[in-house]
Design an enzyme around this catalytic site. Structure first.
Site, PDB file in Angstrom:
ATOM      1  N   GLU A 140       0.791  -1.225   0.000  1.00 34.38           N
ATOM      2  CA  GLU A 140       0.000   0.000   0.000  1.00 34.38           C
ATOM      3  C   GLU A 140       0.833   1.291   0.000  1.00 34.38           C
ATOM      4  O   GLU A 140       0.812   2.058   0.976  1.00 34.38           O
ATOM      5  CB  GLU A 140      -0.958   0.003   1.199  1.00 34.38           C
ATOM      6  CG  GLU A 140      -1.889  -1.198   1.229  1.00 34.38           C
ATOM      7  CD  GLU A 140      -2.945  -1.107   2.323  1.00 34.38           C
ATOM      8  OE1 GLU A 140      -2.829  -0.235   3.197  1.00 34.38           O
ATOM      9  OE2 GLU A 140      -3.908  -1.900   2.276  1.00 34.38           O
ATOM     10  N   GLU A 189      -5.560  -8.717   0.875  1.00 29.36           N
ATOM     11  CA  GLU A 189      -6.181  -8.389   2.169  1.00 29.36           C
ATOM     12  C   GLU A 189      -7.655  -8.121   1.945  1.00 29.36           C
ATOM     13  O   GLU A 189      -8.026  -7.391   1.011  1.00 29.36           O
ATOM     14  CB  GLU A 189      -5.592  -7.112   2.793  1.00 29.36           C
ATOM     15  CG  GLU A 189      -4.251  -7.281   3.422  1.00 29.36           C
ATOM     16  CD  GLU A 189      -3.755  -5.992   4.082  1.00 29.36           C
ATOM     17  OE1 GLU A 189      -4.584  -5.150   4.511  1.00 29.36           O
ATOM     18  OE2 GLU A 189      -2.532  -5.833   4.144  1.00 29.36           O
TER      19      GLU A 189
HETATM   20  C1  FCB Z   1      -4.492  -2.196   5.534  1.00 26.64           C
HETATM   21  C2  FCB Z   1      -3.137  -2.589   6.077  1.00 26.64           C
HETATM   22  C3  FCB Z   1      -3.171  -3.658   7.128  1.00 26.64           C
HETATM   23  C4  FCB Z   1      -4.349  -3.490   8.060  1.00 26.64           C
HETATM   24  C5  FCB Z   1      -5.631  -3.303   7.282  1.00 26.64           C
HETATM   25  C6  FCB Z   1      -6.860  -3.174   8.142  1.00 26.64           C
HETATM   26  O1  FCB Z   1      -4.435  -0.901   5.043  1.00 26.64           O
HETATM   27  O2  FCB Z   1      -2.309  -3.041   5.019  1.00 26.64           O
HETATM   28  O3  FCB Z   1      -1.941  -3.658   7.792  1.00 26.64           O
HETATM   29  O4  FCB Z   1      -4.106  -2.478   8.938  1.00 26.64           O
HETATM   30  O5  FCB Z   1      -5.531  -2.176   6.463  1.00 26.64           O
END
Ligand code: FCB
Length: 470
Positions: free
Chosen positions: A172, A352
């Site tokens: 990110e 994620e």
């Molecule tokens: C993302 C992050 C991860 C976690 C999630 C909820 O932005 O990569 O580390 O904090 O959000």
């Protein structure tokens, strides 16, 4: 409400990877143990008011000491992949001086432990915890940091590359750039748009440089980057809202996807930034657009933008997670299709996806139907994209464990495994039990009948999948 996606095995390729994800700073603890150096997050946590509950990562989930128990937990879920990150200051305390063998040994044990349990390691190099010493020299705003990053990437590959399925350069970059350097709500806590944009350029540059160097070294892992992306919807049909949505899409998505896959920054965003646009040297964009083996996407919600103020997340009438994020699974299908149509992307992973909800440990269990429902509906959304010809390689739940949720501290729980921070006891939540049974169901269905993916005009992926199952 329990939501069990129907016949999911019909539309997931047999090679599809199912995983869980974490990151080093959020779970490891052992902040000063075995020679670990300080990271910008160690420093940021000490700033008064920076973290909602005034906490830090000193102990976190104590994973540094409990890694074997945690790997057993992962194995018990029936996933075949684990996405984790390496703490750069644990393996090279100052980011540029001596290497720390004890730190390297920890990740060696972890990777070997995963392999022994039949779980593919997905290693992230930069999940935000830059060595503090490098920050004192300008951090990501300093072009030299890209070279330090390449050295770090090469060292990790030399040590672990033969056993690691995939290496992600950065997690990110938008968050590092904007939340860390423009809004100042994440480490290193700066508020300067020009610096933030320079940081984004150096992150992308270091990604491309690392890919080149790793391949030259003979790296065998899949190489890619992980972006946080979302569909950007205008709050109303007004022309102002629509043009704001185009610009915000430019800042979040096209600012990263265009240079990575088209070799240039988006012109409308460059114009918008004016003097705050980054300094780019000749040849940088060729390096940044080096082909990747995979693209990772972190997806939590859509974004809705208004030109006149902040959009109220409750107006849509949908559920909202404990982070205040709208539950919007169809946005994931929309996003994956858009990327598939607009960019020449390699296979994609959802690296994620998950939800923070208020959990209650009752009689040794956690009934978390909202999280279960969130995950199931997003898996459905991935399958919908695959049915429409998008090449998806895997899906990973954020997160394995409740953990240190950055500026929210320990108040927000994303885990499918509950952590009692006083005792460090782990308890599988109902969402974890559901994920496990869903994966068992998948495996069983695959045994029973061949995978029948639709043949679409542009999907070699589906042909491969059909071949695999024959
Ligand atoms: C993302 C992050 C991860 C976690 C999630 C909820 O932005 O990569 O580390 O904090 O959000």
């Amino acid at each position: 409400m329990q939501h069990v996606p129907a016949d999911m095995a019909l539309i997931f390729p047999p090679s599809f990877v199912w995983g869980v994800a974490t990151s080093a700073f959020q779970i490891e603890g052992a902040a000063v143990e075995d020679g670990k150096g300080s990271s910008i997050w160690d420093t940021f946590c000490r700033q008064p008011g920076a973290i909602a509950d005034d906490s830090d990562g000193d102990i976190a989930c104590d994973h540094y000491h409990r890694w074997q128990e945690d790997l057993d937990l992962i194995a018990s879920l029936g996933v075949n992949a684990y996405r984790f990150s390496v703490s750069w200051p644990r393996v090279r305390p100052t980011g540029e001086g001596a290497w720390n063998e004890k730190g390297l040994d920890f990740y060696e044990r972890l990777v070997d432990g995963l392999q022994a349990r039949g779980i593919k390691p997905y290693l992230t190099l930069n999940h935000w915890d830059l060595p503090e010493q490098l920050q004192s020299k300008g951090g990501w705003a300093n072009r030299d940091t890209a070279q330090r990053f390449v050295e770090y990437a090469l060292r990790m590959d030399a040590r672990l590359g033969d056993r690691v399925q995939a290496i992600t350069t950065h997690n990110e970059p938008w968050v590092i750039s904007v939340l860390g350097h423009k809004r100042g709500v994440f480490a290193p806590g700066l508020k300067d748009r020009a610096v933030a944009m320079q940081v984004s350029h150096h992150l992308l540059l270091s990604h491309g440089l690392a890919l080149h160097a790793l391949r030259e070294q003979g790296c065998k892992s899949e190489l890619g980057i992980v972006l946080n992306l979302a569909p950007m919807h205008p709050a109303t049909d007004s022309a102002d809202d629509q043009s704001k949505a185009v610009l915000e899409d430019g800042l979040l998505l096209r600012w990263y996807m265009d240079p990575l896959f088209k070799g240039h920054y988006p012109v409308d965003v460059l114009e918008h930034l004016g003097a705050d646009a980054p300094r780019v040297q000749s040849g940088d964009l060729e390096i940044i657009s080096t082909p990747m083996d995979f693209l990772g996407i972190n997806y939590y919600s859509r974004s809705v933008v208004s030109s006149v103020g902040t959009w109220d997340v409750h107006t849509s009438g949908r559920e909202v997670t404990d982070m205040g994020w709208e539950v919007y699974p169809e946005g994931l299908t929309e996003l994956l299709l858009r990327i598939h149509n607009d960019y020449p992307v390699p296979p994609m992973y959802v690296t994620e996806n998950g939800g923070a909800f208020k959990d209650h440990l009752v009689d040794g269990g956690v009934n978390d139907p909202l999280r279960k429902d969130y995950i199931a509906r997003h898996i459905d959304a991935v399958s919908a994209a695959i049915r429409q010809g998008v090449c998806m390689a895997g899906y990973m739940v954020w997160s394995l464990l409740d953990n240190f949720e950055w500026a929210s501290g320990y108040e927000k729980r994303f885990g499918i495994v509950h952590v009692d921070y006083a005792t460090q006891k782990r308890t599988l939540k109902d969402s974890a039990l559901w994920y496990r049974s869903f994966l068992q169901h998948q495996a069983a269905l695959r045994q029973q009948r061949p995978v029948t993916l639709p043949r679409t005009a542009h999907s070699e992926w589906n042909t491969v999948a059909i071949g695999d199952s024959a």
